[in-house]
Write a protein that holds these residues in place. Sequence first.
Motif, PDB file in Angstrom:
ATOM      1  N   ALA A 265       0.867  -1.176   0.000  1.00  0.00           N
ATOM      2  CA  ALA A 265       0.000   0.000   0.000  1.00  0.00           C
ATOM      3  C   ALA A 265       0.902   1.223   0.000  1.00  0.00           C
ATOM      4  O   ALA A 265       1.742   1.367   0.900  1.00  0.00           O
ATOM      5  N   PHE A 266       0.736   2.093  -0.975  1.00  0.00           N
ATOM      6  CA  PHE A 266       1.666   3.213  -1.105  1.00  0.00           C
ATOM      7  C   PHE A 266       1.060   4.314  -1.965  1.00  0.00           C
ATOM      8  O   PHE A 266       0.204   4.045  -2.821  1.00  0.00           O
ATOM      9  N   PRO A 267       1.485   5.562  -1.765  1.00  0.00           N
ATOM     10  CA  PRO A 267       1.147   6.639  -2.704  1.00  0.00           C
ATOM     11  C   PRO A 267       2.094   6.583  -3.897  1.00  0.00           C
ATOM     12  O   PRO A 267       3.163   5.969  -3.830  1.00  0.00           O
ATOM     13  N   LEU A 268       1.720   7.243  -4.970  1.00  0.00           N
ATOM     14  CA  LEU A 268       2.489   7.163  -6.214  1.00  0.00           C
ATOM     15  C   LEU A 268       3.529   8.272  -6.305  1.00  0.00           C
ATOM     16  O   LEU A 268       3.305   9.400  -5.855  1.00  0.00           O
ATOM     17  N   HIS A 269       4.673   7.916  -6.895  1.00  0.00           N
ATOM     18  CA  HIS A 269       5.563   8.956  -7.395  1.00  0.00           C
ATOM     19  C   HIS A 269       4.873   9.653  -8.564  1.00  0.00           C
ATOM     20  O   HIS A 269       4.022   9.068  -9.245  1.00  0.00           O
ATOM     21  N   TRP A 670       1.816   2.980 -11.362  1.00  0.00           N
ATOM     22  CA  TRP A 670       1.621   2.230 -10.122  1.00  0.00           C
ATOM     23  C   TRP A 670       2.365   0.899 -10.136  1.00  0.00           C
ATOM     24  O   TRP A 670       2.814   0.420  -9.106  1.00  0.00           O
ATOM     25  N   GLU A 671       2.521   0.296 -11.311  1.00  0.00           N
ATOM     26  CA  GLU A 671       3.228  -0.978 -11.383  1.00  0.00           C
ATOM     27  C   GLU A 671       4.738  -0.772 -11.284  1.00  0.00           C
ATOM     28  O   GLU A 671       5.450  -1.584 -10.690  1.00  0.00           O
ATOM     29  N   GLN A 672       5.237   0.305 -11.845  1.00  0.00           N
ATOM     30  CA  GLN A 672       6.657   0.619 -11.681  1.00  0.00           C
ATOM     31  C   GLN A 672       6.996   0.883 -10.218  1.00  0.00           C
ATOM     32  O   GLN A 672       8.023   0.415  -9.710  1.00  0.00           O
ATOM     33  N   ASP A 673       6.136   1.608  -9.534  1.00  0.00           N
ATOM     34  CA  ASP A 673       6.398   1.909  -8.124  1.00  0.00           C
ATOM     35  C   ASP A 673       6.299   0.668  -7.261  1.00  0.00           C
ATOM     36  O   ASP A 673       6.998   0.554  -6.243  1.00  0.00           O
TER      37      ASP A 673
END
Length: 931
Positions: A265-269, A670-673
């Motif tokens: 679970a994370f916010p995006l760059h 989102w997949e890269q992050d």
Amino acid sequence: MQMMTRDVLLEMELEEDDDDDGDIGGVPASKRPLMAPATLPSSLVLENLEQTIVSGFGSLESQQDFRTPEFEEFNGKLDSLFFNDGQRRIDFVLVYEDESRKETNKKGSNEKQRRKRRAYESNLICDGLQLEATRSLLDDKLVFVKVHAPWEVLCTYAEIMHIKLPLKPNDLKTRSSAFDNFNWFTKVLQVDESIIKPEQEFFTAPFEKNRMNDFYIQDRDTFFNPATRSRIVHFILSRIKYQVRDNVKKFGINKLVSSGIYKAAFPLHDCNFSSPSEDLSCPNERYLLYREWAHPRSIYKKQPLDLIRKYYGEKIGIYFAWLGYYTQMLLLAAVVGVACFLYGYFNQNNCTWSKEVCDPDIGGKIIMCPQCDKLCPFWKLNITCESSKKLCLFDSFGTLVFAVFMGVWVTLFLEFWKRRQAELEYEWDTVELQQEEQARPEYEARCTHVVINEITQEEERIPFTTWGKCIRITLCASAVFFWILLIIASVIGIIVYRLSVFIVFSAKLPKNLNGTDPIQKYLTPQMATSVTASLISFIIIMILNTIYEKVAIMITNFELPRTQTDYENSLTMKMFLFQFVNYYSSCFYIAFFKGKFVGYPGDPVYWLGKYRNEECDPGGCLLELTTQLIIIMGGKAIWNNIQEVLLPWVMNLIGRCRTVSGAEKKAPRWEQDYHLQPMGKLGLFYEYLEMIIQFGFVTLFVASFPLAPLLALVNNILEIRVDAWKLTTQYRRMVPEKAQDIGAWQPIMQGIAILAVVTNAMIIAFTSDMIPRLVYYWSFSVPPYGDHPHYTMEGYINNTLSYFNVADFKSKSKENPYTELGDYTTCRYRDFRYPPGHPQEYKHNIYYWHVIAAKLAFIIVMEHIIYSVKFFISYAIPDVSKSTKSKIRREKYLTQKLLHENHLKDMTKNMGVIAERMIAVVDNNIRPKSD
């Protein structure tokens, strides 16, 4: 109705299902709603959820009007930060592995996880969040759930969290500084304002929905910046429940991630770090941070703190602000330290006592007593010639000046940092941080005992009784004490190693003591023992450090602190206490214990009844302490930097190798992050801990190594850029967090600063040979004790070495082992004792008592002088500057005035409307009725 719906879903307790997994989300498994697709309007989803609850928890699956595909096909831009509709911004991303595509036999466990996840997502929708699920383009088992917070949700929680938001642009004039005339000189060090534009300043106030018109809202899409949006969404995610079992409500995304229900679970760059986004609306802040902050070519530039704070939050920003300020202050300490080192270097030729050691007619004729029993031979003093020359570099008058300077420097650093911290609190709107910290989910999950609150007189749940709390505290304290004893045991083991290895090295000394072999010249028994013991000590320190990190977390988890701040403070004290003993214990031993309790050759002191206590070189143990500091401090810095660079890079490289070659470049943002490394809750904690340990080395033992600030300066310059590189390129974006200051690390540094005065005074007094030399120069080189007509250092070595009669060794029989080591009747040893044949033979002489008195006087005088200066500096430098106080008061006054005036305008307007209506009513009542 939205909040009521969520409460009905979460508070209702029903019977457990057949698999004894508890009620999922407070609703039975057969009657839980599915995740509403993001393509449906939020109001429509909530309306039907309400209808479902009111009608008896009927399943949404039976309502065909709301059945849509479970996953949305991604058809947007790879760098897009929005849902597929291109309008709703992605504020958070949840990742899980689809159980239906797992190759596992644990179907029951997978079904439980699926139900918990769906209940959690349903409750997120009930709370107003909007979700959109998309399958991975690289791995069809992965599902990405994108989370969007609508305007109403953001406003509601901004008020709950007391988030400060802009009222109007700041119109206060910035006072000119005396340094403005030197802008041409400092411009090269500044970040180019055309690349990173300065942030506009605003007057701010805690957000209130009923005063929304008072706030500076030009565009609803940009009023809440991405960092604030992510913080609000994470606040919601951390408090949404997903299960009720045994009257205990389980909730929070952290618990779901740790239990494997969600993978991440994370916010995006906002973009790729190496190139800007193709989306013109993207601010490209990550790219700017990498280019102007993390890139090696920007190593000489100041940090863009405002952009760091905006992108990563105040907690990350305050760390880099502190680290940058600490590094700037180290520059002054490094310059003075190098100057003191150069003073010792250029004056080493004037080092009389070193010349006497190296002189063949003085040091070459002084026969020293064996330093161990049976195996150690007699040895000549001049074999320590090289170490005595090196000692002149550090044991000089410049070292005394530098120790006094560092006592003042550390106070200046701490006081000026408080002022700088106050400025950042004003600039970053954390002066009155009103956010009330909630209890940790792990704490609330264990709240099973019901008690009556003494203040509210209402029932509340606690995790354990007072007796249970006492038991936990006792067990935790015992565990910490046990591990500290383990460290002390390892230090004793190193001491035993030093004693045994020293015997071996001493037994193998070459018979020809006047040889020119370079190995014999530099590798003395003392030096070989010191270097090998320091290396082994460093390895043991790193091993124990790795083990105890996990043990400390386990102990703190068992202790169960209530809030995250309590958790971090408890862990901070445990980790620092352990690392203090782990890193500094060997240095304390060398500085204050080695060679201090050795007795004399006829009556030595034994360790464990077997090993003779270690003795220092004739010049003291200062050089050995310096060697220990260089190996531990330098080795720690090298190891940490290699670990911080290589570990995340290798982990990400492995992750990329597992994907299709080159496919990660075609994956959405989102997949890269997701394939980056998670920072973890304690990531910043370890960064602080590393710097505080270094701060201890720089201050506690700096009297033995004036170049320590220089090594720390070089390390910190690299540390800032390495940490920046990690955050921008190798780690997922952290959830922005508020922070007023550096927390518990501030009092720890203040404690180290107080202790540093004592340790440096004692190092100069008891470890260095400076006080005995001064006593000899002023008292014993001239009559009545000396034979020289004027003050001089000549004869110092001969005066500090006592005589011993070889026939007085304890073993006086014909089997005396020393009789075969040479035809010597007397030998010399380092101490101040009367010679054999004196009425008080082998008792301490008058010189010894003069030296002891001088050492104690020096410690008292130095401590009182430095503490007095520290107190004066602390009193003279206020924690908050006058200009910052004025700004805070001015902003508070204008903010209150603005809100008050707007409130009065609204009241006046409303009163005018009411007055007009009353006048109209009165006119109607008194107007004559028409016929």
